[in-house]
Design a protein around this motif. Structure first.
Motif, mmCIF file in Angstrom:
data_model
loop_
_atom_site.group_PDB
_atom_site.id
_atom_site.type_symbol
_atom_site.label_atom_id
_atom_site.label_comp_id
_atom_site.label_asym_id
_atom_site.label_seq_id
_atom_site.Cartn_x
_atom_site.Cartn_y
_atom_site.Cartn_z
ATOM 1 N N ALA A 326 0.830 -1.211 0.000
ATOM 2 C CA ALA A 326 0.000 0.000 0.000
ATOM 3 C C ALA A 326 0.863 1.259 0.000
ATOM 4 O O ALA A 326 0.532 2.261 -0.658
ATOM 5 C CB ALA A 326 -0.926 -0.010 1.213
ATOM 6 N N GLY A 327 1.979 1.222 0.724
ATOM 7 C CA GLY A 327 2.874 2.373 0.747
ATOM 8 C C GLY A 327 3.455 2.678 -0.622
ATOM 9 O O GLY A 327 3.526 3.844 -1.045
ATOM 10 N N PHE A 328 3.859 1.638 -1.331
ATOM 11 C CA PHE A 328 4.396 1.862 -2.673
ATOM 12 C C PHE A 328 3.303 2.279 -3.655
ATOM 13 O O PHE A 328 3.577 2.993 -4.627
ATOM 14 C CB PHE A 328 5.135 0.619 -3.171
ATOM 15 N N LEU A 329 2.075 1.854 -3.396
ATOM 16 C CA LEU A 329 0.968 2.325 -4.229
ATOM 17 C C LEU A 329 0.807 3.838 -4.078
ATOM 18 O O LEU A 329 0.586 4.554 -5.068
ATOM 19 C CB LEU A 329 -0.327 1.610 -3.834
ATOM 20 N N VAL A 330 0.949 4.327 -2.860
ATOM 21 C CA VAL A 330 0.877 5.772 -2.614
ATOM 22 C C VAL A 330 1.941 6.503 -3.424
ATOM 23 O O VAL A 330 1.667 7.508 -4.094
ATOM 24 C CB VAL A 330 1.037 6.071 -1.106
ATOM 25 N N ILE A 331 3.168 6.005 -3.381
ATOM 26 C CA ILE A 331 4.254 6.719 -4.065
ATOM 27 C C ILE A 331 4.137 6.560 -5.578
ATOM 28 O O ILE A 331 4.504 7.462 -6.343
ATOM 29 C CB ILE A 331 5.633 6.256 -3.546
ATOM 30 N N ALA A 332 3.601 5.423 -6.042
ATOM 31 C CA ALA A 332 3.390 5.240 -7.483
ATOM 32 C C ALA A 332 2.367 6.246 -8.009
ATOM 33 O O ALA A 332 2.453 6.697 -9.160
ATOM 34 C CB ALA A 332 2.932 3.812 -7.773
#
Length: 456
Positions: A326-332
């Motif tokens: 989920a964290g990498f989804l935010v940054i993506a």
């Protein structure tokens, strides 16, 4: 909660806090130093960073074995700390002569080598000593490892602020002061541990822990049952399986030191009321969130345990992987706002690090505690080292993955058929990887619980 634990826990807390200050002070500057002072390119920097951090976690295999068989935990920690301090001072000298690459580069590699060797003796031994402070089956162990983990993160929080402020100034000549501060932090760790170990490191019944193992006579060796039970083997298998999944977590999480540092340095608006925040300061976000939320999660697990609804450790670790995704989804999503002359808001990074921290708290302290509970006593340090071996593989893999970071002037990188044409593509890679790993681990939880034979 704090008063319920032995004082030895807080000695180990302080020792590890200052050691982590040293290590993360180094890490906050490492990639920036390689690019700005030593003139390494990003691809080489990412690969070298991955190899270095991978070896940092591989060396505990040797250190754990030597401690279990010959030196004991205490001596190993002291030797490891001295080697790491020497390594930090070698980096200080490398930074002092950075304009002379023929001298600076060998000093740099020497410093990294000393830190790698020292960590091998230090890391598995201090982690395994936490569990030795308690009786087998003591329900306080999970909380103890969470408190210990807060010590790690207090040092990790302070390190980028202090070492980053001193070294990450935009002037390559200043990196040395950050490395010097990291070396001083390691000396403080040694001073604290060396002066108080005799007083506080013992079991609840007063038996000293961490001493060299007693040598058995030939007759005693014949009488000791060296065989492993079926339960031992099952539990060791669980450690192996969970170690495999940990690779996917840390290979994504450790992008903080490379690709996320590149992103923060080049493509993130770091200006606050006219002041530009040092890139290295972003690495303090994770530990400060740990300090804020570790007590919350510790209370949550305790509350659920009292109601007999606490998730098993593998389930918690699967949740950690899903939060990482989920964290990498935010940054993506955040990098999509980057364009010509437009940088990404730092709030995207803040949100990502918050989710990553929650994921870390579900996985890392839980994993440390679980290894201690599952490992046969005579293999405690060695199996803790196996756990760190997974971290070694993850960090090596992290360096490889960071090498796919898109950069102007380079051919578009391709990973397993996935063409990475922009930053959104790059970070989506971690979204998918962490999500799949978390989902699979969640499906395996029931099988793993059976092989844990009552350990949660």
């Amino acid at each position: 909660m704090l008063a319920q634990h032995p004082r030895g826990l807080y000695l180990l807390f302080a020792t590890e806090m200052w050691e982590r200050f040293s290590y993360y002070g180094n890490r906050a500057l490492l990639a920036l130093f390689m690019i700005s002072a030593l003139s390494f390119d990003k691809q080489f920097t990412a690969a070298l960073y991955g190899q270095y951090t991978g070896l940092v976690y591989l060396s505990p295999l040797v250190g754990g074995y030597i401690a279990d068989r010959f030196w004991g935990n205490r001596r190993s920690i002291m030797v490891g700390g001295l080697l790491m301090a020497a390594g930090q001072f070698a980096l200080f000298f490398a930074g002092s002569v950075y304009q002379n690459l023929q001298l600076a580069v060998p000093l740099f590699y020497c410093g990294l080598g000393l830190i790698i060797a020292g960590n091998g003796f230090f890391k598995p031994n201090i982690s395994s000593m936490v569990g030795q402070l308690y009786h087998a089956g003591d329900a306080r162990k999970d909380a103890a490892y969470t408190i210990f983990y807060m010590g790690i993160n207090l040092g990790s929080f302070l390190a980028p602020l202090v070492c980053g402020t001193l070294g990450d100034t935009g002037n390559p000549a200043d990196f040395r002061w950050g490395f010097l501060a990291a070396g001083v932090g390691m000396l403080v760790s040694l001073l604290v541990f060396g002066s108080l170990q005799q007083r506080y490191l013992h079991t609840p019944d007063g038996t000293a822990i961490g001493l060299p193992p007693r040598r058995l006579s030939a007759e005693e060796k014949r009488q000791v049952d060296q065989s492993l039970t079926t339960i031992d083997l099952d539990r060791m298998l669980v450690i192996g399986v969970l170690s495999f999944f940990v690779i996917f977590f840390w290979s994504a999480f450790e992008q903080a030191g490379v690709s996320l540092t590149f992103l923060a340095s080049e493509s993130t608006d770091r200006t606050i009321f006219g002041w530009t925040m040092p890139t290295s300061w972003f690495q303090s976000l994770n530990p400060v969130f740990v300090l804020l939320f570790a007590p919350v999660l510790a209370q949550l697990w305790g509350s659920l345990a009292r109601r007999e609804r606490e998730p098993a450790s593998p389930t918690k670790m699967a949740i950690g992987l899903l939060l990482l995704s989920a964290g990498f989804l935010v940054i993506a999503l955040g990098v999509r706002q980057i364009g010509d002359g437009v940088k990404m808001s730092m709030l995207w990074l803040v949100a990502m690090y918050w989710l990553h921290t929650l994921g870390e708290l579900c996985l890392s302290p839980i994993g440390l505690s679980l290894v201690n509970k599952l490992a046969p006593v005579r293999f405690a340090s060695l199996l803790m080292a196996v756990w760190f071996l997974a971290n070694a593989a993850a960090n090596w893999f992290a360096g490889i993955l960071a090498g796919f970071y898109p950069e102007a002037g380079r051919p578009l990188p391709v990973f397993m058929g996935w063409q990475i044409s922009n930053l959104a593509d790059f970070f989506t890679l971690f979204v998918v990887m962490a999500f799949v790993a978390g989902a699979v681990l969640l499906l395996l939880t029931g099988v793993l619980q059976k092989r844990m034979h009552g350990v949660r």
